[in-house]
Scaffold this motif. Sequence first.
Motif, PDB file in Angstrom:
ATOM      1  N   UNK A 172       0.823  -1.221   0.000  1.00  0.00           N
ATOM      2  CA  UNK A 172       0.000   0.000   0.000  1.00  0.00           C
ATOM      3  C   UNK A 172       0.850   1.261   0.000  1.00  0.00           C
ATOM      4  N   UNK A 173       1.970   1.236  -0.758  1.00  0.00           N
ATOM      5  CA  UNK A 173       2.858   2.417  -0.780  1.00  0.00           C
ATOM      6  C   UNK A 173       2.124   3.604  -1.385  1.00  0.00           C
ATOM      7  N   UNK A 174       2.274   4.758  -0.757  1.00  0.00           N
ATOM      8  CA  UNK A 174       1.620   5.964  -1.249  1.00  0.00           C
ATOM      9  C   UNK A 174       2.684   7.034  -1.486  1.00  0.00           C
ATOM     10  N   UNK A 175       2.363   8.066  -2.284  1.00  0.00           N
ATOM     11  CA  UNK A 175       3.357   9.120  -2.493  1.00  0.00           C
ATOM     12  C   UNK A 175       3.871   9.630  -1.143  1.00  0.00           C
ATOM     13  N   UNK A 176       5.184   9.797  -1.035  1.00  0.00           N
ATOM     14  CA  UNK A 176       5.791  10.194   0.244  1.00  0.00           C
ATOM     15  C   UNK A 176       6.467   9.029   0.941  1.00  0.00           C
ATOM     16  N   UNK A 177       6.057   7.793   0.584  1.00  0.00           N
ATOM     17  CA  UNK A 177       6.704   6.609   1.157  1.00  0.00           C
ATOM     18  C   UNK A 177       7.925   6.227   0.338  1.00  0.00           C
ATOM     19  N   UNK A 178       8.935   5.715   1.026  1.00  0.00           N
ATOM     20  CA  UNK A 178      10.015   4.996   0.345  1.00  0.00           C
ATOM     21  C   UNK A 178       9.987   3.570   0.885  1.00  0.00           C
ATOM     22  N   UNK A 179      10.034   2.606  -0.038  1.00  0.00           N
ATOM     23  CA  UNK A 179      10.048   1.206   0.374  1.00  0.00           C
ATOM     24  C   UNK A 179      11.462   0.659   0.176  1.00  0.00           C
ATOM     25  N   UNK A 180      11.989   0.024   1.218  1.00  0.00           N
ATOM     26  CA  UNK A 180      13.267  -0.684   1.124  1.00  0.00           C
ATOM     27  C   UNK A 180      12.939  -2.174   1.203  1.00  0.00           C
ATOM     28  N   UNK A 181      13.234  -2.891   0.120  1.00  0.00           N
ATOM     29  CA  UNK A 181      12.912  -4.313   0.082  1.00  0.00           C
ATOM     30  C   UNK A 181      14.200  -5.130   0.106  1.00  0.00           C
ATOM     31  N   UNK A 182      14.302  -6.017   1.095  1.00  0.00           N
ATOM     32  CA  UNK A 182      15.518  -6.822   1.276  1.00  0.00           C
ATOM     33  C   UNK A 182      15.232  -8.265   0.916  1.00  0.00           C
ATOM     34  N   UNK A 183      15.121  -8.543  -0.378  1.00  0.00           N
ATOM     35  CA  UNK A 183      14.985  -9.920  -0.861  1.00  0.00           C
ATOM     36  C   UNK A 183      16.325 -10.361  -1.401  1.00  0.00           C
ATOM     37  N   UNK A 184      16.300 -11.173  -2.473  1.00  0.00           N
ATOM     38  CA  UNK A 184      17.555 -11.531  -3.126  1.00  0.00           C
ATOM     39  C   UNK A 184      18.245 -10.237  -3.556  1.00  0.00           C
ATOM     40  N   UNK A 185      17.476  -9.380  -4.227  1.00  0.00           N
ATOM     41  CA  UNK A 185      17.985  -8.027  -4.507  1.00  0.00           C
ATOM     42  C   UNK A 185      17.632  -7.115  -3.335  1.00  0.00           C
ATOM     43  N   UNK A 186      18.369  -6.019  -3.231  1.00  0.00           N
ATOM     44  CA  UNK A 186      17.957  -4.943  -2.339  1.00  0.00           C
ATOM     45  C   UNK A 186      17.385  -3.842  -3.221  1.00  0.00           C
ATOM     46  N   UNK A 187      16.169  -3.423  -2.949  1.00  0.00           N
ATOM     47  CA  UNK A 187      15.605  -2.335  -3.757  1.00  0.00           C
ATOM     48  C   UNK A 187      15.089  -1.228  -2.855  1.00  0.00           C
ATOM     49  N   UNK A 188      15.203  -0.013  -3.380  1.00  0.00           N
ATOM     50  CA  UNK A 188      14.677   1.173  -2.691  1.00  0.00           C
ATOM     51  C   UNK A 188      13.847   1.906  -3.730  1.00  0.00           C
ATOM     52  N   UNK A 210      21.660   3.709  -1.734  1.00  0.00           N
ATOM     53  CA  UNK A 210      20.529   3.688  -2.679  1.00  0.00           C
ATOM     54  C   UNK A 210      19.466   4.704  -2.258  1.00  0.00           C
ATOM     55  N   UNK A 211      19.230   4.774  -0.955  1.00  0.00           N
ATOM     56  CA  UNK A 211      18.245   5.745  -0.439  1.00  0.00           C
ATOM     57  C   UNK A 211      18.702   7.167  -0.742  1.00  0.00           C
ATOM     58  N   UNK A 212      19.988   7.433  -0.578  1.00  0.00           N
ATOM     59  CA  UNK A 212      20.529   8.767  -0.912  1.00  0.00           C
ATOM     60  C   UNK A 212      20.316   9.064  -2.393  1.00  0.00           C
ATOM     61  N   UNK A 213      20.556   8.047  -3.243  1.00  0.00           N
ATOM     62  CA  UNK A 213      20.444   8.256  -4.695  1.00  0.00           C
ATOM     63  C   UNK A 213      19.021   8.646  -5.082  1.00  0.00           C
ATOM     64  N   UNK A 214      18.055   8.161  -4.335  1.00  0.00           N
ATOM     65  CA  UNK A 214      16.652   8.489  -4.653  1.00  0.00           C
ATOM     66  C   UNK A 214      16.349   9.961  -4.384  1.00  0.00           C
ATOM     67  N   UNK A 215      17.175  10.588  -3.532  1.00  0.00           N
ATOM     68  CA  UNK A 215      17.104  12.030  -3.243  1.00  0.00           C
ATOM     69  C   UNK A 215      15.694  12.482  -2.864  1.00  0.00           C
ATOM     70  N   UNK A 216      15.099  11.798  -1.896  1.00  0.00           N
ATOM     71  CA  UNK A 216      13.771  12.185  -1.404  1.00  0.00           C
ATOM     72  C   UNK A 216      13.848  12.459   0.092  1.00  0.00           C
ATOM     73  N   UNK A 217      12.919  13.240   0.579  1.00  0.00           N
ATOM     74  CA  UNK A 217      12.749  13.369   2.028  1.00  0.00           C
ATOM     75  C   UNK A 217      11.498  12.564   2.370  1.00  0.00           C
ATOM     76  N   UNK A 218      11.638  11.267   2.597  1.00  0.00           N
ATOM     77  CA  UNK A 218      10.443  10.431   2.743  1.00  0.00           C
ATOM     78  C   UNK A 218       9.663  10.728   4.019  1.00  0.00           C
TER      79      UNK A 218
END
Length: 477
Positions: A256-272, A387-395
């Motif tokens: 249920x991610x909404x604008x303003x959220x950042x999701x960090x997913x730690x599966x096989x890959x790490x995604x932000x 990765x979070x820095x690269x997204x350059x957001x203030x979540x």
Amino acid sequence: MTLVAGVDSSTQSCKVVIRDAETGELVRQGRATHPAGTEVHPSHWWTALLRALEEAGGLDGVAAISVGGQQHGMVCLDENGHVVRDALLWNDTRSAQAALDLVAELGGPHVWADAVGLVPVASFTVTKLRWLAEHEPDNARRTAAVCLPHDWLTWRLMGALASGVPFSAAAWADAPLPPLSHLVTDRGDASGTGYWSPATGAYRTDLLKTAFGAVPLLPKVLGPTDEAGAAVAGGAGPILIAPGTGDNMAAALGVGARPGDVVVSLGTSGTVFAVAETPSADPKGLVAGFADATGRFLPLVCTLNAARVLDAAARIAGVTLDELSTLALQAPPGADGLTLVPYLEGERTPNRPTATGSVHGLTLATATPAHLARAAVEGMLCGLADALDALAMQPERVLLIGGAARSEAVRRIAPTIFGVPITVPPPAEYVADGAAFQAATLVTTPDWQSGDTAVYEGDPVPSIRTRYARATGHILD
Ligand SMILES: Nc1ncnc2c1ncn2[C@@H]1O[C@H](COP(=O)(O)OP(=O)(O)O)[C@@H](O)[C@H]1O
Ligand SMILES: O=C(CO)[C@@H](O)[C@H](O)COP(=O)(O)O
């Protein structure tokens, strides 16, 4: 009760959830593992899906199904729909040189970013196709259609459902293949190919031709609420097939991610990643400007090394993942200087496809299982903090999901590395849940409540990232 099925066909395994379409209540679930390796015959995904569906009690009562799948994998089909060669997965780095060549040939990273929202690296499908054309010209010539893992599974489900044979793993194992023209995909997964533009919503077949030397048949790109198909499975009611999407797009829906959220997913890959209203184009190539599964966009940064860094550390220490978590919390923040750079599969962000992992700061005092455990957790999280820095957001919120978010050490250490509080939703299969939610939208207006979240806070320890940054300058390629 009307039920829906959601599938997560990810790198390590296939998971199926069966939920009440109206409320989202979890009714049944199943899981089956995928083979290891970065090239896999797609038939293994089909077998795993059938086993996971069987474990989840089959399709009785299911009105709609949707597949979320690992992104970018190159699935080549011949004119009869047979798989031409093993699929090269998102974490297969053999096309790293092809990526460099493609960037140069088109005039530089900014040209690609403007054209398709991303700058080629080995993960993206377009580079794998270049590799195939160069290294396996016979296989390239036999390739009549190219699709992605979730597209291929959706297509196999169409064939199985259209056969009219009631579901069982054995009965569906050799289900008929539909015509290639029935292949479909969605915006989210199409946006990870490198030959579909999120900004215009159209294929860039010119780029595909440049990369591959030909333009094979491509799946039709469906909108978020389109149906991929509908078929009757042997006496059951018709089962609708939703477009499905890439696993990260499905996770965004599921959590249920909404604008303003950042999701960090730690599966096989790490995604932000974050939900965005407008497309993005990062000429530095750190942020991939994907589309999402709702009609919006999903800027995303991906590392090749996440949960399996902890698996590896647990293996070295000879402990379980729970014991690794306990050990990590016994060592002090910063592990007394022991720093682990976790490039165990090479790395994608930063683009170091041939890099290897390394350990720095080893002394007699830091040569303990606890220090190793802490360094593994911190090293993995430092990669994600970059990765979070690269997204350059203030979540407004940073949500932590994926298999490694089940680790108490990861939850407690994450705020000290990220420098912000971390919101942890209840452990769940959010990719499969997102797919199930997408399926539910075909049959009802779903009203699914999210579970209680836990917030983890901790004093930032900037020296850990400083030391990590220095260590990344001293690794072997
Ligand atoms: N309690 C835990 N602590 C740390 N890692 C865990 C834990 N539970 C599962 N994992 C790891 O999570 C990974 C699987 O996560 P998942 O999100 O399902 O990955 P994927 O979708 O890429 O297959 C595995 O590497 C597994 O070891
Ligand atoms: O390549 C990416 C995203 O760009 C990966 O996130 C894959 O989509 C694989 O996902 P997991 O198996 O780790 O969920």
